[in-house]
Write a protein that holds these residues in place. Structure first.
Motif, short mmCIF file in Angstrom:
data_model
loop_
_atom_site.label_atom_id
_atom_site.label_comp_id
_atom_site.label_asym_id
_atom_site.label_seq_id
_atom_site.Cartn_x
_atom_site.Cartn_y
_atom_site.Cartn_z
N LYS A 190 0.82 -1.21 0.00
CA LYS A 190 0.00 0.00 0.00
C LYS A 190 0.85 1.26 0.00
O LYS A 190 0.40 2.33 -0.37
N TYR A 191 2.10 1.13 0.44
CA TYR A 191 3.02 2.27 0.47
C TYR A 191 3.85 2.36 -0.81
O TYR A 191 4.75 3.20 -0.91
N GLY A 192 3.56 1.50 -1.78
CA GLY A 192 4.27 1.53 -3.05
C GLY A 192 5.45 0.58 -3.13
O GLY A 192 6.21 0.61 -4.10
N LEU A 193 5.61 -0.29 -2.12
CA LEU A 193 6.72 -1.23 -2.13
C LEU A 193 6.44 -2.39 -3.07
O LEU A 193 5.27 -2.78 -3.27
N GLN A 194 7.50 -2.97 -3.63
CA GLN A 194 7.38 -4.15 -4.48
C GLN A 194 8.69 -4.92 -4.48
O GLN A 194 9.74 -4.38 -4.14
N SER A 195 8.60 -6.19 -4.85
CA SER A 195 9.80 -7.04 -4.88
C SER A 195 10.80 -6.48 -5.89
O SER A 195 10.43 -6.00 -6.96
N GLY A 196 12.09 -6.59 -5.54
CA GLY A 196 13.14 -6.10 -6.42
C GLY A 196 13.53 -4.65 -6.18
O GLY A 196 14.52 -4.17 -6.72
N MET A 197 12.75 -3.94 -5.36
CA MET A 197 13.05 -2.53 -5.07
C MET A 197 14.26 -2.44 -4.13
O MET A 197 14.39 -3.25 -3.21
N PRO A 198 15.15 -1.47 -4.33
CA PRO A 198 16.26 -1.29 -3.38
C PRO A 198 15.72 -1.12 -1.96
O PRO A 198 14.75 -0.40 -1.74
N ILE A 199 16.36 -1.79 -1.01
CA ILE A 199 15.86 -1.80 0.35
C ILE A 199 15.84 -0.40 0.96
O ILE A 199 14.94 -0.07 1.75
N ARG A 200 16.79 0.44 0.59
CA ARG A 200 16.82 1.80 1.13
C ARG A 200 15.63 2.62 0.62
O ARG A 200 15.06 3.43 1.36
N GLN A 201 15.25 2.42 -0.64
CA GLN A 201 14.09 3.10 -1.19
C GLN A 201 12.82 2.64 -0.48
O GLN A 201 11.93 3.45 -0.20
N ALA A 202 12.75 1.33 -0.19
CA ALA A 202 11.60 0.80 0.53
C ALA A 202 11.47 1.45 1.90
O ALA A 202 10.36 1.78 2.35
N TYR A 203 12.61 1.65 2.55
CA TYR A 203 12.60 2.24 3.90
C TYR A 203 12.12 3.69 3.85
O TYR A 203 11.44 4.17 4.76
N GLN A 204 12.46 4.40 2.79
CA GLN A 204 12.00 5.77 2.64
C GLN A 204 10.48 5.84 2.48
O GLN A 204 9.83 6.74 3.00
#
Length: 396
Positions: free
Chosen positions: A50-64
């Protein structure tokens, strides 16, 4: 009439993590490691998406995007174990079973022929069994071929079920966005959209010559898929080509002793998998990636083995050959290839290798019962200069 089931375990890695730690249930869970470090998202829960996360995304971008999410490193041996348990359950329903990945399975229920009601009941039976026995949710697609079955399983996730009967393929695909078609990535999707092709039905209304002229064989395959054409062949266990394990460091490593320590752990993992699959390997490959992303690989072919002692000492020699630059190492990995079945021979006097086989067999039984980390094979502390040199000592 062919009847193919495609079963997709919903957010499989996350589901297993929630079995191991129920406190994660209902929360935004991201499998991938340290959110302030390197690496990518291996899997994320629907709450996290729901926050825009998806598999393969850089972990730092996911944390942002999701700083309050629950970030876990993952338990890959547990994922493999649960995948095997799922396969055992599904094989009891049909011998015509193909495992497409760790969390995807195809099943052929063409014979004996089932009514539509019977197919729905079979699907519900499988879903209930996986949920009740393993606490794993799944989505199932039912269609005349594998392509459509996979599209169906994605159509109503999570924990859904979709069926397309023969003759209704075009109708089902007509208004579906092209992004749902397997094989259409972001680049091809943008190129098609720029040409006004937004839905699968749009592909069907255009001549095949347009797609073959523009995209060649890929275009022909795309046109056929849009018309609902797909394979019905179910393959059993695919032939395993390699077993590998690698790790990316949070901070670059400059010490060869530290690299050897990590390599020892990686060899333990791949060797354990090798014995689990009752295989021996002949080719050992070391992978090394420096901080400037220069990547090296070194290989050596030896007599077939499944012995940690032999594999590690070959890999250690390859590491010392490859580690020549005076900059940090970002990643190290090990890969085993060229498999054979082990050959056992009777001896009048038991050789050292036979003793190690018994040791590894005992360790394997302990790990099967209590998990991989219940016992570890370590380097001898008593031998001078032996750091990173594998010994027969086992610690629990």
């Amino acid at each position: 009439m062919a009847v193919i089931f495609h079963l997709d375990l919903d957010s499989f890695f996350v589901a297993v993590e929630r079995i191991l730690n129920p406190e994660l249930i209902g929360k935004a869970v991201i499998v991938g490691g340290n959110p302030t470090g390197r690496g990518v998202v291996a899997a994320c829960s629907y709450e996290a998406r729901k926050y825009g996360l998806q598999s393969g995304m850089p972990i730092r971008q996911a944390y942002q995007l999701c700083p309050k999410g629950m970030y876990v490193h993952g338990h890959y041996e547990e994922y493999e174990r649960y995948s095997d348990l799922v396969r055992q359950i599904l094989s009891a329903h049909t011998p015509h079973l193909e495992q497409a990945s760790i969390d995807e399975f195809y099943m052929d229920f063409s014979l004996p022929a089932l009514t539509l009601f019977g197919l729905l009941n079979k699907s519900l039976e499988i879903k209930s069994q996986l949920q009740n026995e393993l606490d794993l949710p799944c989505s199932i697609g039912i269609a005349p071929n594998k392509l459509l079955a996979k599209i169906c399983s994605d159509f109503n996730k999570p924990n859904g079920m979709t069926i397309v009967v023969e003759g209704k393929e075009r109708e089902f695909l007509e208004t579906m966005p092209i992004k749902f078609m397997p094989g259409i990535g972001p680049v091809l999707q943008k190129d098609l959209t720029d040409k006004g092709i937004k839905f699968i039905g749009d592909i069907c209304r255009m001549p095949v010559e347009f797609f073959t002229g523009r995209y060649g064989k890929v275009g022909l395959d795309l046109w056929k898929k849009a018309h609902g054409e797909g394979s019905t062949l179910i393959f059993g266990h695919p032939e395993q080509k390699s077993i590998s394990k690698e790790t990316t460091f949070q901070k670059d490593i400059l010490s060869i002793e530290a690299l050897e320590e990590v390599l020892l752990a990686l060899v333990g993992r791949v060797s354990h998998k090798l014995r689990d699959d009752c295989l021996t390997a002949s080719t050992i490959t070391l992978k090394l990636r420096y901080s400037d992303f220069v990547t090296l690989s070194r290989s050596k072919t030896i007599a077939p083995t499944q012995d940690d002692f032999i594999i590690y000492n070959i890999a250690r020699g390859l590491l010392r050959t490859a580690f020549k630059r005076r900059i940090g190492v970002r990643l190290i990995g090990i890969k085993l290839e060229k498999f054979n079945k082990p050959y056992f021979q009777d001896y009048l006097f038991e050789p050292e290798s036979s003793k190690r086989e018994k040791l590894f067999d005992a360790i394997g039984r302990i790990r099967l019962k209590h998990g991989y980390d219940a016992i570890n094979i370590g380097a001898s502390k008593n031998t001078p200069g032996a750091k990173g040199k594998i010994s027969q000592e086992a610690s629990s």
